[in-house]
Design an enzyme around this catalytic site. Sequence first.
Site, short mmCIF file in Angstrom:
data_model
loop_
_atom_site.label_atom_id
_atom_site.label_comp_id
_atom_site.label_asym_id
_atom_site.label_seq_id
_atom_site.Cartn_x
_atom_site.Cartn_y
_atom_site.Cartn_z
N ARG A 1 0.92 -1.34 -0.13
CA ARG A 1 -0.08 0.08 0.13
C ARG A 1 0.82 1.32 0.01
O ARG A 1 0.61 2.33 -0.68
CB ARG A 1 -0.94 -0.07 1.10
CG ARG A 1 -1.62 1.34 1.27
CD ARG A 1 -3.34 1.15 1.84
NE ARG A 1 -3.20 0.35 3.43
CZ ARG A 1 -2.66 0.85 4.42
NH1 ARG A 1 -2.17 2.10 4.57
NH2 ARG A 1 -2.63 0.11 5.38
N LYS B 1 -5.28 8.01 -19.28
CA LYS B 1 -5.17 8.25 -20.72
C LYS B 1 -4.00 8.22 -21.26
O LYS B 1 -3.70 7.15 -21.54
CB LYS B 1 -5.79 9.89 -20.51
CG LYS B 1 -6.84 10.03 -19.64
CD LYS B 1 -8.23 9.39 -19.83
CE LYS B 1 -9.07 9.94 -18.88
NZ LYS B 1 -10.23 8.79 -18.73
N ASP C 1 -4.24 20.14 -13.80
CA ASP C 1 -4.54 18.68 -13.96
C ASP C 1 -3.87 18.68 -15.63
O ASP C 1 -4.54 19.42 -16.47
CB ASP C 1 -6.19 18.51 -14.08
CG ASP C 1 -6.33 17.18 -14.59
OD1 ASP C 1 -5.72 16.35 -15.33
OD2 ASP C 1 -7.42 16.42 -14.11
N TYR D 1 -13.03 18.56 -15.35
CA TYR D 1 -13.54 17.22 -15.75
C TYR D 1 -14.71 17.10 -14.77
O TYR D 1 -14.61 17.58 -13.66
CB TYR D 1 -12.42 16.19 -15.38
CG TYR D 1 -13.12 14.79 -15.47
CD1 TYR D 1 -13.67 14.26 -16.46
CD2 TYR D 1 -12.77 14.10 -14.34
CE1 TYR D 1 -14.01 12.88 -16.43
CE2 TYR D 1 -13.35 12.65 -14.12
CZ TYR D 1 -14.19 12.15 -15.02
OH TYR D 1 -14.34 10.95 -14.92
C1 LIG Z 1 -9.08 15.78 -17.43
C2 LIG Z 1 -9.17 14.61 -16.49
N1 LIG Z 1 -8.74 14.45 -15.50
C3 LIG Z 1 -9.14 13.43 -14.48
C4 LIG Z 1 -9.74 12.34 -14.69
C5 LIG Z 1 -10.15 11.28 -13.91
O1 LIG Z 1 -9.42 10.34 -14.32
P1 LIG Z 1 -9.53 8.78 -13.95
O2 LIG Z 1 -10.61 8.15 -14.60
O3 LIG Z 1 -8.26 8.12 -14.21
O4 LIG Z 1 -9.94 8.48 -12.62
C6 LIG Z 1 -10.27 12.32 -16.25
C7 LIG Z 1 -11.24 11.16 -16.61
O5 LIG Z 1 -11.74 11.35 -17.75
C8 LIG Z 1 -9.97 13.60 -16.93
O6 LIG Z 1 -10.40 13.70 -18.26
#
Ligand SMILES: Cc1ncc(COP(=O)(O)O)c(C=O)c1O
Length: 417
Positions: free
Chosen positions: A75, A225, A200, A128
Amino acid sequence: MTSTPGEPEATVAPKKGFDPIPSWVGPTTRLVHGARRPDWNAGSVVPPIYQTSTYHFPSEYSEAAQHGNTYLYTRSDNPSVEVPAELIRQMEGGEAVRLFASGMGAISATVLSLVQPGDEVVAVGGLYGGTTDLLSELLPRFGVRVRTVRDEAAGMPEAVLGNPTRLVLLESPTNPLLHVHDIARWAATCDRTSAMLLVDNTFATPINQNPLALGADLVVESATKYLGGHSDLVAGALVGPRALVGRVDAKFYFGATLDPFAAYLLGRSLKTLALRVERQNASGARVAAAASVHPAVARVHYPGRASDAEEEIAARQMRGRGGVVSLSLRGGRVAVDQFLRSLRFVHVASSLGGVESLACVPRLTSHRHLSEEELQATGIDDGLVRLAFGIEDSADLVRDVTEALDSIDTHSKAAPL
Ligand SMILES: Cc1ncc(COP(=O)(O)O)c(C=O)c1O
């Protein structure tokens, strides 16, 4: 510190235990060789998968533990997880890194570890949907105020930030409208008001943009992604200075541990990140150009296209514009249905960043929790479709999208998908 497009910013030395790599190497050399260890089992060239939850204590355990030279429990630490973690740390140019079981795991652990009751979090427009839900629904329960700034205010950090602002969260480019925010300007303003800037970097990736080099305090990414790149794993990353990552890491990590096998897949995928993103950048730019002259398209959303000001920011802070293009189709929902049905290689599915191209309707997927008013305020219209290009040949993708646009019959009433 500002970034010069084209110049790699991330020249941090490898962590102890990894083979040294010269600071002058390019991104792909770094991604292939940046996390090698001489002590892997049997001298294997490819890192083994340490599929274990725990570790034997060595006989000199107390001394090793004191120097942080031993593993205790997966962990907290696992050698397989360290490989992609180290590559992402070097590519983002940070001191410390923590990988998580998902991008949302990284974002929620980071935000919840850094704020306390009475604080304010500023969410810069176009986040997001999952992040928006976390901020708007969870934080107020713990006495943290959340303020969303959009449109003109999102370009004027000096007028937005105040005393109680602890944390500013932004994405650039944004999902799904690909707006570009001025990271260096937000960072400078956060410095003056003692707020922390969390960026992000999922859409840009460290190949196209390095938020830490632009002055951000922390960078998070959904490694699901582009970093994972093959639509077969879920992971998240946090990179930044040791002191800040340590605040998330040490106590409030929330147990969102990346599994060793997913970490192995992530490490393997990272070797081709720069190659993939290069192709995805080219396809994004070519499809954006082709779609902008098609009569079925009301508007093309692509980093830098929204205004001259955004173009200036994108040119300054990005080395490539990415592989996501959103299109506002003139015929609304009916046109979107016809368009999606006609695509040959672009599959209709949520997510992005994989080797295969995907198309989705943000109001039904990533932003499905937003109310009609929120969708309108964000600029997500009925005809919006998001295209995330994979590594297929750019010419084939241009042809696929153009032919699907040609198939839209503006007079017919197709049944919705
Ligand atoms: C810009 C962005 N940040 C964070 C996330 C969340 O990531 P995860 O799906 O790996 O939890 C996404 C998911 O689509 C995203 O597009």
